[in-house]
Design a protein around this motif. Structure first.
Motif, PDB file in Angstrom:
ATOM      1  N   MET A 162      -1.315  -9.807   7.680  1.00  0.00           N
ATOM      2  CA  MET A 162      -0.454  -9.408   6.568  1.00  0.00           C
ATOM      3  C   MET A 162      -1.162  -8.500   5.574  1.00  0.00           C
ATOM      4  O   MET A 162      -0.512  -7.745   4.846  1.00  0.00           O
ATOM      5  CB  MET A 162       0.098 -10.639   5.838  1.00  0.00           C
ATOM      6  N   MET A 163      -2.486  -8.559   5.525  1.00  0.00           N
ATOM      7  CA  MET A 163      -3.218  -7.729   4.570  1.00  0.00           C
ATOM      8  C   MET A 163      -3.089  -6.242   4.877  1.00  0.00           C
ATOM      9  O   MET A 163      -3.328  -5.405   3.996  1.00  0.00           O
ATOM     10  CB  MET A 163      -4.690  -8.138   4.531  1.00  0.00           C
ATOM     11  N   ALA A 164      -2.695  -5.897   6.095  1.00  0.00           N
ATOM     12  CA  ALA A 164      -2.492  -4.477   6.421  1.00  0.00           C
ATOM     13  C   ALA A 164      -1.418  -3.858   5.532  1.00  0.00           C
ATOM     14  O   ALA A 164      -1.412  -2.635   5.309  1.00  0.00           O
ATOM     15  CB  ALA A 164      -2.110  -4.327   7.892  1.00  0.00           C
ATOM     16  N   ASN A 165      -0.508  -4.676   5.002  1.00  0.00           N
ATOM     17  CA  ASN A 165       0.543  -4.163   4.122  1.00  0.00           C
ATOM     18  C   ASN A 165       0.039  -3.872   2.708  1.00  0.00           C
ATOM     19  O   ASN A 165       0.736  -3.191   1.941  1.00  0.00           O
ATOM     20  CB  ASN A 165       1.681  -5.189   4.020  1.00  0.00           C
ATOM     21  N   TYR A 166      -1.143  -4.385   2.368  1.00  0.00           N
ATOM     22  CA  TYR A 166      -1.611  -4.321   0.994  1.00  0.00           C
ATOM     23  C   TYR A 166      -3.002  -3.696   0.830  1.00  0.00           C
ATOM     24  O   TYR A 166      -3.331  -3.213  -0.254  1.00  0.00           O
ATOM     25  CB  TYR A 166      -1.673  -5.740   0.415  1.00  0.00           C
ATOM     26  N   ALA A 167      -3.815  -3.739   1.860  1.00  0.00           N
ATOM     27  CA  ALA A 167      -5.245  -3.418   1.727  1.00  0.00           C
ATOM     28  C   ALA A 167      -5.472  -2.028   1.151  1.00  0.00           C
ATOM     29  O   ALA A 167      -4.764  -1.069   1.460  1.00  0.00           O
ATOM     30  CB  ALA A 167      -5.922  -3.557   3.082  1.00  0.00           C
ATOM     31  N   ARG A 180       0.832  -1.208   0.000  1.00  0.00           N
ATOM     32  CA  ARG A 180       0.000   0.000   0.000  1.00  0.00           C
ATOM     33  C   ARG A 180       0.865   1.255   0.000  1.00  0.00           C
ATOM     34  O   ARG A 180       2.004   1.261   0.489  1.00  0.00           O
ATOM     35  CB  ARG A 180      -0.940   0.002   1.206  1.00  0.00           C
ATOM     36  N   ALA A 181       0.314   2.310  -0.538  1.00  0.00           N
ATOM     37  CA  ALA A 181       1.026   3.586  -0.616  1.00  0.00           C
ATOM     38  C   ALA A 181       1.379   4.084   0.785  1.00  0.00           C
ATOM     39  O   ALA A 181       0.574   3.988   1.713  1.00  0.00           O
ATOM     40  CB  ALA A 181       0.164   4.620  -1.334  1.00  0.00           C
ATOM     41  N   GLY A 182       2.583   4.590   0.922  1.00  0.00           N
ATOM     42  CA  GLY A 182       3.010   5.173   2.185  1.00  0.00           C
ATOM     43  C   GLY A 182       3.634   4.203   3.157  1.00  0.00           C
ATOM     44  O   GLY A 182       4.152   4.620   4.200  1.00  0.00           O
ATOM     45  N   LEU A 183       3.614   2.900   2.850  1.00  0.00           N
ATOM     46  CA  LEU A 183       4.194   1.916   3.750  1.00  0.00           C
ATOM     47  C   LEU A 183       5.716   1.968   3.650  1.00  0.00           C
ATOM     48  O   LEU A 183       6.284   1.868   2.568  1.00  0.00           O
ATOM     49  CB  LEU A 183       3.704   0.520   3.385  1.00  0.00           C
ATOM     50  N   ASP A 184       6.381   2.121   4.792  1.00  0.00           N
ATOM     51  CA  ASP A 184       7.844   2.174   4.832  1.00  0.00           C
ATOM     52  C   ASP A 184       8.364   0.866   5.405  1.00  0.00           C
ATOM     53  O   ASP A 184       8.237   0.599   6.598  1.00  0.00           O
ATOM     54  CB  ASP A 184       8.306   3.354   5.695  1.00  0.00           C
ATOM     55  N   THR A 185       8.918   0.025   4.551  1.00  0.00           N
ATOM     56  CA  THR A 185       9.464  -1.253   4.996  1.00  0.00           C
ATOM     57  C   THR A 185      10.605  -1.652   4.093  1.00  0.00           C
ATOM     58  O   THR A 185      10.572  -1.409   2.876  1.00  0.00           O
ATOM     59  CB  THR A 185       8.388  -2.356   5.001  1.00  0.00           C
ATOM     60  N   ALA A 186      11.618  -2.278   4.681  1.00  0.00           N
ATOM     61  CA  ALA A 186      12.737  -2.785   3.888  1.00  0.00           C
ATOM     62  C   ALA A 186      12.429  -4.141   3.287  1.00  0.00           C
ATOM     63  O   ALA A 186      13.192  -4.633   2.451  1.00  0.00           O
ATOM     64  CB  ALA A 186      13.986  -2.883   4.765  1.00  0.00           C
TER      65      ALA A 186
END
Length: 336
Positions: free
Chosen positions: A257-262, A210-216
């Motif tokens: 895990m869907m929180a990263n994509y929803a 998802r837009a704005g997610l900051d993850t390596a």
């Protein structure tokens, strides 16, 4: 099963990798052996584990159960010669009783703050432990599991180069890493004559983060662009079906895990997968794996982690799915 070249090494590995993370814990010995044997039977060769798997499965564990199980399995016959073996170091947290709550659940916040890291001595000890548990004299692919920004890259890369020079490791990889770090690693390897990591293991699927997610950890468009321009590094995609969410609306509603994509983009891509899976006559999960296997820019090796033999068998039909150019275009263009 088809094979693909790892980076530009000339080494061919199976196009679908098998993750052994749960083997020795959630997946018992007999089921693990059934999955491993069946993977070889369908033409697989690329098996992935880590020294930390699965410390979080039981209170007091220091990991290593997966490597130990693989070591026992490989001692039977010529299996070591048939596989391309990958393991990882740097992600085992320092021991503390506070790593587990009173109910036995893992304290991930503390674990992430106390990862072993990628210092030279830490990696030497980790690699020797992995070799001992696996019962082998070399690792085909050795990853830095969690990118360690607290240790100078020069120290880590020089230690890894020493592993290759000593014959303990054939090739190197990196995981859970930002693109700017990959660029810095590339420059240091070129300047110092150190071997470049040839595999980049990241979380990657058909859904886009998802837009704005900051993850390596999850591939973004910048990293895909980097990998297209640098085909001497191959993307190994973990969680390729996001815990099976493509087949289940209920799982999509409940899985963390869907929180990263929803969001609207995910909704549109789920709709496209569902429609085209019905056309092809496979499940949405199988279609997503097939889509990943069709990727050429960059090339992708999906890394599956079935917990049961039945889950492994659910994956196998994806190997034979042939998608048309129209279907691939519709999947690629779907999104908000």
């Amino acid at each position: 099963m088809q094979t693909t070249e790892l980076g530009r090494t000339g080494r061919q590995v199976s196009q679908l990798a098998l993750g052994a993370m749960q083997m020795g814990n959630a997946t018992g010995e007999s089921d693990s052996v059934r999955i491993l044997d069946r993977y070889l039977e369908v033409g697989g060769s690329f098996i992935d584990t880590a020294d930390c798997y699965e410390w979080w499965a039981r209170e007091g564990s220091r990991g290593g159960e997966s490597e130990e199980l693989l070591g026992r399995w490989m001692r039977d016959g010529t299996k070591r010669d048939q596989i391309f073996l990958a393991t990882k170091g740097s992600a085992l947290p320092r021991y503390s009783p506070d790593l587990w709550a009173a109910d036995g659940t893992p304290n991930w916040d503390l674990a992430r703050r106390t990862f072993a890291g990628a210092g030279a001595k830490t990696l030497r000890d980790a690699l020797d432990g992995s070799l001992r548990r696996l019962g082998t004299d070399h690792i085909d692919l050795y990853y830095i599991h969690v990118d360690d920004k607290a240790t100078p890259l020069e120290e880590t890369l020089e230690a890894l180069a020493g592993f290759v020079e000593a014959g303990k490791v054939r090739y190197l990889g990196w995981s859970n890493v930002y693109t700017w770090r990959l660029e810095r690693i590339r420059g240091l390897c070129a300047r110092n004559g150190w071997p470049l990591p040839v595999a980049i293991q990241q979380q990657h699927s058909y859904l886009r983060r998802r837009a704005g997610l900051d993850t390596a950890s999850i591939v973004d468009t910048e990293q895909l662009d980097y990998l297209r321009d640098n085909d001497d590094q191959t993307l190994v995609a973990y969680s390729p079906i996001v815990k099976g969410v493509y087949d289940s609306a209920a799982k999509r509603a409940d899985h963390w895990m869907m929180a990263n994509y929803a969001g609207p983009d995910a909704d549109a891509r789920i709709a496209a997968v569902t429609e085209i899976a019905a056309e092809v006559g496979v499940t949405p999960n199988q279609l997503v794996l097939a889509w990943l296997l069709h990727q050429t820019a960059p090339r992708v090796i999906p890394l599956i982690g079935p917990r049961t033999p039945e889950q492994f068998e659910d994956v196998v039909p994806a190997l034979d799915v042939k998608l048309t150019e129209d279907q691939l275009t519709r999947l690629d263009e779907a999104g908000a």
